[in-house]
Design a protein around this motif. Sequence first.
Motif, PDB file in Angstrom:
ATOM      1  N   ALA A  51       6.629   6.824   3.084  1.00  0.00           N
ATOM      2  CA  ALA A  51       6.398   5.420   2.762  1.00  0.00           C
ATOM      3  C   ALA A  51       6.382   5.309   1.245  1.00  0.00           C
ATOM      4  N   ALA A  56       5.293  -1.790  10.331  1.00  0.00           N
ATOM      5  CA  ALA A  56       4.609  -0.502  10.440  1.00  0.00           C
ATOM      6  C   ALA A  56       3.310  -0.696  11.214  1.00  0.00           C
ATOM      7  N   ILE A 103       2.452  -4.788   8.131  1.00  0.00           N
ATOM      8  CA  ILE A 103       1.650  -3.656   8.593  1.00  0.00           C
ATOM      9  C   ILE A 103       0.612  -4.190   9.572  1.00  0.00           C
ATOM     10  N   LEU A 150       6.138   4.218  11.867  1.00  0.00           N
ATOM     11  CA  LEU A 150       6.687   3.721  10.609  1.00  0.00           C
ATOM     12  C   LEU A 150       8.176   3.456  10.751  1.00  0.00           C
ATOM     13  N   MET A 160       9.445  -2.233   4.452  1.00  0.00           N
ATOM     14  CA  MET A 160       8.258  -2.471   5.270  1.00  0.00           C
ATOM     15  C   MET A 160       7.784  -3.890   5.003  1.00  0.00           C
ATOM     16  N   SER A 193      11.875   5.033  14.504  1.00  0.00           N
ATOM     17  CA  SER A 193      10.615   5.031  13.761  1.00  0.00           C
ATOM     18  C   SER A 193      10.150   6.469  13.556  1.00  0.00           C
ATOM     19  N   GLN A 230      -0.421   1.114  12.528  1.00  0.00           N
ATOM     20  CA  GLN A 230      -1.417   2.186  12.415  1.00  0.00           C
ATOM     21  C   GLN A 230      -2.431   1.956  13.528  1.00  0.00           C
ATOM     22  N   MET A 286      10.539   2.696   3.813  1.00  0.00           N
ATOM     23  CA  MET A 286      10.541   3.988   4.488  1.00  0.00           C
ATOM     24  C   MET A 286      11.873   4.671   4.217  1.00  0.00           C
TER      25      MET A 286
END
Length: 420
Positions: free
Chosen positions: A64, A218, A92, A231, A89, A238, A220, A123
């Motif tokens: 990233a 992205a 998020i 990602l 990106m 990804s 998490q 990315m």
Amino acid sequence: MDNPKRPAILRHMTHDSDILIVGGGLSGPILALALAQTGHSVTVIDALGEKVRKNAGFDGRSYAVALTSQRLLDGIGLWDSIADHSQPMLEIKVSDGRAGEGPSPFFMHFNHAEIEEGPMGYMVQDRHIRRTLLDAMAATKNITHLAGETVTAQDIAPGSATATLASGKTLTGKVLIGADGRGSGTATRAGIKRTGWGYGQTALVCAIAHEKPHNGIAHQFFMPPGPLAILPLPGNVSSIVWSETDDNAQRFNALPDADYLTMLRPRFGDFLGDISLAGHRYTYPLSLSLAQNLISDRLALIGDAAHGVHPIAGQGLNAGMRDIAALAEVITDATRRGEDIGSLAVLKRYEEWRRFDNTALAMATDGFNRLFSNDNSLVRGLRDIGMGVVNALPGLRRSFIREAAGLTGDLPRLMQGQRL
């Protein structure tokens, strides 16, 4: 005419290069290119052979690259060769939950449209960055790239740093840079100690092909054993960084591909449709490792040689990029003033610039991992409410977005989009 600011020993000393860099991964070559473009001669000592680095296939390793790190790469002429292989990106999404149960209703959602500067980052696969670096070094006259060479000893003398190679050759420079990773031999030989600990976690890393487009988002997903980062890469692919307990990771990694995917699916979810492996998969243990000093006489550390952190926020590479931009600026400005670039007075400017940020990042990633990698119901409730509060406050949300883009703090010129 000799510059009166420089000691006589330096005015008449001959060096193989102005700067010796130990480490040919990412940080070393990027620093070499930044310094070479301001007139410095640089030697990069790379333990791996050039063919090994340049011929790497698609193995799932990706980075990233924050917006400010992209500016650095652009400022030293690398980004045009990388851009076509990158994925912006744009958003998020951060959530909390357990495998197979879906995420908590409390989450954080960051959208690049809330800042004016552009995407929060990009990315990029490891292989594309490495090939670009090798080509750029080969095309730069004042960079010497010694591939397949290792340093066995180093010595610091008045006005000079010397590196002895396994081949028996010795090289001298005005300053020696350690860019040789967490187990930095450069730091060890200089007597620089490290602080750190293991997390009892291992990261499983690979690339995943999926049916539906990721739209540059992205994800998490925090689970009790550790976080899962999904990602976006170019196309319907990804990169994943899946943190598990050491025992689980060892067990999962030993499985055949089909069974590995069976374990991943309840964690990954079905929001991108069916998934399959793209390329190889590999693991690495997770730990914190901080050099107690970033400099010594005629020596400085950058990147993982200076600080290795948990990948929970994907900021390890970007912290290294800040090291590079700061050190390149300090050395270049010192050269223009006629100073001895290897002196402690000059190198302390770099250490003072980077020490607080590096320590703060290490503590933040350590704290986040401890906060989220547990299944305590009280802690879970508090952290979910905290994420909901952050998501509901535009000003706070915007500050997180700017942090993710690398736009906070005392930025070196290269990270502001300026030239050295």
